[in-house]
Design a protein around this motif. Structure first.
Motif, short mmCIF file in Angstrom:
data_model
loop_
_atom_site.label_atom_id
_atom_site.label_comp_id
_atom_site.label_asym_id
_atom_site.label_seq_id
_atom_site.Cartn_x
_atom_site.Cartn_y
_atom_site.Cartn_z
N PRO A 218 -7.31 38.20 61.28
CA PRO A 218 -6.84 36.87 61.69
C PRO A 218 -5.49 36.90 62.41
CG PRO A 218 -6.65 37.13 59.32
CD PRO A 218 -7.42 38.32 59.81
N VAL A 219 -4.60 37.81 61.96
CA VAL A 219 -3.30 37.89 62.63
C VAL A 219 -3.47 38.39 64.05
CG1 VAL A 219 -1.01 38.95 62.56
CG2 VAL A 219 -2.10 38.22 60.44
N TYR A 220 -4.33 39.37 64.23
CA TYR A 220 -4.57 39.95 65.56
C TYR A 220 -5.15 38.91 66.52
CZ TYR A 220 -6.50 43.10 69.11
OH TYR A 220 -6.81 43.73 70.28
N VAL A 221 -6.06 38.09 66.01
CA VAL A 221 -6.70 37.09 66.86
C VAL A 221 -5.73 35.98 67.23
CG1 VAL A 221 -8.52 35.33 66.91
CG2 VAL A 221 -9.00 37.60 65.98
N SER A 222 -4.78 35.64 66.38
CA SER A 222 -3.90 34.48 66.59
C SER A 222 -2.62 34.83 67.35
CB SER A 222 -3.52 33.86 65.24
OG SER A 222 -2.81 34.80 64.44
N THR A 223 -2.38 36.10 67.62
CA THR A 223 -1.17 36.47 68.34
C THR A 223 -1.50 36.87 69.77
OG1 THR A 223 -1.36 38.71 67.46
CG2 THR A 223 0.12 37.20 66.30
N ARG A 224 -0.43 36.86 70.61
CA ARG A 224 -0.61 37.21 72.02
C ARG A 224 0.50 38.15 72.45
NH1 ARG A 224 -4.83 35.67 71.20
NH2 ARG A 224 -6.12 34.11 72.25
N GLY A 225 0.22 38.90 73.49
CA GLY A 225 1.23 39.72 74.11
C GLY A 225 1.61 40.93 73.27
N LYS A 226 2.87 41.26 73.33
CA LYS A 226 3.34 42.47 72.66
C LYS A 226 3.25 42.36 71.15
CE LYS A 226 8.19 41.01 72.91
NZ LYS A 226 9.53 41.37 73.44
N TYR A 227 3.24 41.14 70.62
CA TYR A 227 3.15 40.99 69.17
C TYR A 227 1.75 41.30 68.67
CZ TYR A 227 7.67 38.82 69.85
OH TYR A 227 8.96 38.60 70.21
N MET A 228 0.76 41.04 69.50
CA MET A 228 -0.60 41.42 69.14
C MET A 228 -0.72 42.94 69.06
SD MET A 228 -4.18 40.38 71.02
CE MET A 228 -3.78 41.28 72.51
#
Length: 865
Positions: free
Chosen positions: A813-823
């Motif tokens: 879920p964290v991977y899906v909800s983040t974008r860019g370098k934070y993903m």
């Protein structure tokens, strides 16, 4: 015959003072009372003239119970007297020339129109019919002065229109020197009209451009109730709309301002935020308004003058504090040679020749000349004036009459006389057979037919005082104006400074020229600001206020991803996908590239943790190699442990491939290496778990399972499990491989450089297969967790799988909800966390015994129950 027709028409259809021939006798009878004040000089051709010597009639109510008395007027215009005398000067000058009209002598008959339609109409009828010698009983032919075939006048547009509507049917030409209303250019309605004064159409263009030049978009517009002001304001509103100029208010006021009318006007001015006001009227109407402005302390306005009062020095004497800095367009001026000396010829000995001159003398010196007939003007204190001493001189006083510094209207009068003179000269020199009329006939000079004179006038062009004078098809001259600025001279008098010009003959983008450096403004040293709403700066757009003019608006900042790079922009422009607005939102800047780099703190931390994990794994492997012959190392499937440590080291190092700018080959390497390395790790753990389970099962009586899962089978199981993952990766890379992508879909000032997984199915299959292996490993380890032995590795494998599941279940879920370098950082964190979980849970207990509790690293201790 034409003149008799006019006489009969107006004698009986109009109640005008006029002379008529009696039906029973040949005696001339004058119908009505006729004032005898006029300038008259006999000649072969008598030129008529109408000038507003008096103005502002005294209002009165007639009961018609007795004969109405003559109208009285409040003011005497010395300026108009100069116009009259300019006409007489021009006629005398032409009569003295040998090259112009050598065989004809011009005369003049000049009357006072009083800027009043009834008086002007009466005077025009007298001019075109000839004036009788009142009191004689002879025949009409004997007493009647020669009629005028053309009239120079009048000054006001409304008065000129009334005269034209009366005389137009008889084609009597009217040449105006000051009537500027554009309505007079309508040849269908006023075919007999010509003028040396430019049409308001051009003045309005100049005024609209002036207002636009200084960005005055909120302007008050007022004017007197007259045809001149109505047509001028109508034209101004139409022309200024081209430049998005809005009228803050449009107000017409009567010629005679009552208290209520004045109060309404002042209310409109005070209620408005406009600081620039444009007035279309004469100086007489403006006097009352300026007086009220002073009483109510309305002294902040920047006045814009129409040409009717743009050079009026009479207003300056009383209202210099209010009118300082006034701007206005004035018609072209000229210096007329010898006019000044001609005007200054007046003295106490020759002013008795004409009543007009006597009245001027009395008004100028506030005295009374013997035998004065000063009855035109209604002014308190006239009867109490003392007698003139005879020593009065024009050198001792200032009078607009003798002021020749601004000969503008006077110059128009001068040109009008020369227009008629050149027309008569063309008629007199016409060769029969080459004339402009039917069969080549020329115009008649005896008698002069007005319609023929008008035909010649429309084609006449000439040069006077260095100016080429010509007219367009409407009888209007080529427009040229001087932009005048009202400044204070050293002695406090009015200094009219030319600060620019408007020339209609030039191209539209060059017809207005302004020299800003010499302008003096009403307040401060800069142009005032007169707007309903201040300009919207770049970075915002205009939003109109509902129900208000277009000049009233609000400034709305541009939205996310939009800019406006112009002042007063109507719309904001969206930046391209590769650009983003700067902080001011007035320029699109290239987006910065965003990716997890080695230079930023987050990248440095992940790089350090990955490196540390790899070194820690290598250290454990080094320990295992050194103590490979000890019971703890040998008893836990040493070969699989070595492989697992190698693969865990690879997992830590693979985290480094997620740091740095993505490229196509790097994206393909990171995902495939991640999937295969973790598959190898889990496959090794699965094999170890199976070995533990089989080892305990083999100790049961009659069990021989270990021969089916020996070292060869263990290696083969690891290879087979890894080959399945490798096959998934190969299919993924050959069908729709991962690739570097520049993500511009999100409204951000950066372009996200990321690895596009290509096939979502391939990505989730890789993760799913790792999860499947982990589940199998967890189940087998869970079943073997309670098997007897002093050291049971299945317990630690079970715990490591729980950590593995916790990490990756949280990761999704964290991977899906983040974008860019934070993903990317989340992904690296999941790799490192799961790798550390496997390393610590499986190998930490062994290292603890090997390094810190060597006494337990014996076969005896391991065989204890």
């Amino acid at each position: 015959m034409a003149h008799h027709a006019i006489v009969l028409t107006f004698c009986f259809l109009l109640n005008m003072p006029m002379w008529c021939q009696s039906t029973h006798t040949d005696e001339c009878i004058y119908e009505g009372e006729e004032r005898t004040q006029n300038f008259f000089h006999d000649g072969d051709v008598i030129l008529g003239g109408l000038f507003p010597l008096h103005y502002s009639p005294v209002s009165s109510v007639w009961s018609f119970q007795s004969k109405p008395p003559p109208t009285d007027y409040k003011y005497f215009s010395a300026r108009a007297l100069r116009w009259m005398r300019t006409m007489t000067f021009a006629v005398n000058e032409i009569n003295q020339r040998k090259d112009l009209l050598p065989n004809l002598t011009l005369g003049y008959h000049i009357r006072d129109s009083c800027d009043d339609i009834p008086t002007s109409l009466k005077g025009s009828l007298v001019l075109v019919n000839g004036q009788p010698e009142i009191g004689q009983g002879a025949s009409c032919a004997e007493v009647r002065r020669q009629p005028s075939p053309v009239i120079v006048g009048d000054a006001a547009s409304g008065v000129s229109m009334a005269v034209l509507r009366t005389l137009g049917s008889f084609s009597v030409p009217l040449v105006s020197y000051f009537a500027s209303c554009s309505c007079l250019s309508n040849k269908k309605e006023f075919p007999a009209f010509m003028r040396t004064m430019p049409s308001d159409e051009f003045q309005i263009k100049a005024l609209a451009k002036l207002v636009h030049y200084y960005q005055w978009s909120w302007v008050g517009v007022i004017g007197v109730e007259s045809d001149y002001a109505r047509f001028a304001i109508q034209l101004f509103l139409k022309e200024s709309a081209r430049y998005n100029v809005c009228p803050a208010y449009v107000h017409f006021y009567p010629v005679t301002l009552s208290k209520d009318a004045l109060r309404e006007l002042m209310h409109n001015i005070q209620a408005s935020t406009a600081t620039v006001i444009l007035n279309f009227s004469g100086e007489s109407e403006l006097q009352t308004i300026l007086q009220e402005c002073r009483q109510q302390n309305i002294t902040h306005l920047q006045w814009i003058a129409s040409e009717a009062w743009a050079t009026s020095k009479a207003l300056w004497v009383e209202f210099s504090d209010i009118l300082q800095g006034t701007l206005g367009f004035a018609i072209r001026k000229a210096e007329i040679p010898n006019l000044y000396s001609y005007l200054r010829e007046l003295n106490t000995s020759n002013i008795h020749a004409y009543n007009f001159l006597t009245e001027f003398w009395e008004e100028t010196f506030n005295c009374q000349v013997n035998r004065s007939l000063n009855t035109h003007i209604h002014k308190e204190g006239v009867k109490n004036r003392g007698p003139c001493s005879g020593r009065e001189s024009l050198d001792d006083v200032y009078s607009p009459y003798a002021d020749v510094t601004q000969l503008r209207v006077s110059y128009n009068v001068y040109k009008a006389i020369y227009l008629i003179a050149h027309t008569l000269h063309d008629m007199s020199t016409c060769v029969p057979g080459e004339g402009p009329f039917q069969n080549g006939t020329c115009g008649s000079l005896n008698p002069i037919l007005p319609w023929q004179l008008l035909s010649y006038m429309k084609r006449t062009s000439f040069t006077t005082l260095g100016e080429d004078v010509r007219f367009d098809e409407n009888g209007d001259p080529i427009a040229s104006y001087d932009l005048m600025n009202w400044q204070v001279a050293e002695d406090g008098s009015l200094l009219l400074v030319k600060v620019g010009f408007f020339d209609a003959s030039l191209k539209e983008d060059r017809d207005l020229v302004i020299n800003e450096s010499v302008i003096t403004w009403h307040r401060e040293n800069k142009a005032p600001e007169s707007v309903c709403s201040k300009s919207c700066l770049p970075g915002s757009r205009k939003a109109r206020r509902k129900g208000e003019p277009i000049c009233c608006f609000d400034c709305i900042p541009c939205g996310e991803g939009e800019i406006s790079n112009q002042t007063d922009s109507i719309d904001c422009l969206r930046c391209s996908k590769e650009t983003w607005p700067n902080q001011a939102r007035d320029q699109c800047m290239p987006k910065t590239l965003e990716y997890l780099s080695f230079q930023e703190p987050l990248g440095i931390v992940l790089w350090a943790v990955s490196t540390f994990g790899a070194f820690l794994t290598a250290a454990v492997l080094f320990v295992f190699v050194i103590y490979r012959k000890t019971p703890v190392i040998r008893g836990n499937n040493m070969e699989l442990s070595f492989l697992l440590l190698l693969f865990l080291c690879a997992c830590f190092l693979i985290g480094l491939t997620f740091i740095g700018k993505p490229s196509n080959w790097l994206c393909q390497i990171r995902y495939t290496a991640f999937g295969i390395s973790f598959a190898l790790c889990i496959a090794c753990i699965l094999a170890k778990t199976i070995v533990v389970l089989m080892a305990f099962r083999a100790t049961l009586p009659g069990s021989n399972v270990m021969k089916w899962f020996g070292p060869a089978q263990q290696r083969l199981s690891v290879i087979l499990c890894s080959c399945v993952q490798a096959l998934i990766c190969i299919i993924w890379l050959t069908t729709k491989p991962p690739s570097a992508a520049y993500n511009t879909e999100f409204m951000s000032a950066t372009i996200i450089v990321e690895c596009n997984v290509g096939s979502e199915l391939g990505f989730w299959c890789v993760l799913g297969y790792i999860g499947l292996l982990a589940c199998m490993c967890f189940l087998i380890a869970f079943f073997a967790r309670k098997l007897p032995d002093n050291y049971n590795e299945a317990k630690f494998i079970t715990f490591s799988m729980l950590i593995f599941f916790a990490v990756w279940i949280t990761f999704i879920p964290v991977y899906v909800s983040t974008r860019g370098k934070y993903m990317v950082a989340v992904h690296v964190f999941a790799i490192l966390a799961s790798a550390f979980g496997l390393l610590l849970c499986i190998f930490a207990p062994k290292c603890y015994i090997v390094l810190l509790r060597p006494e337990k690293n014996s076969k005896k201790h391991m065989m204890k129950k």
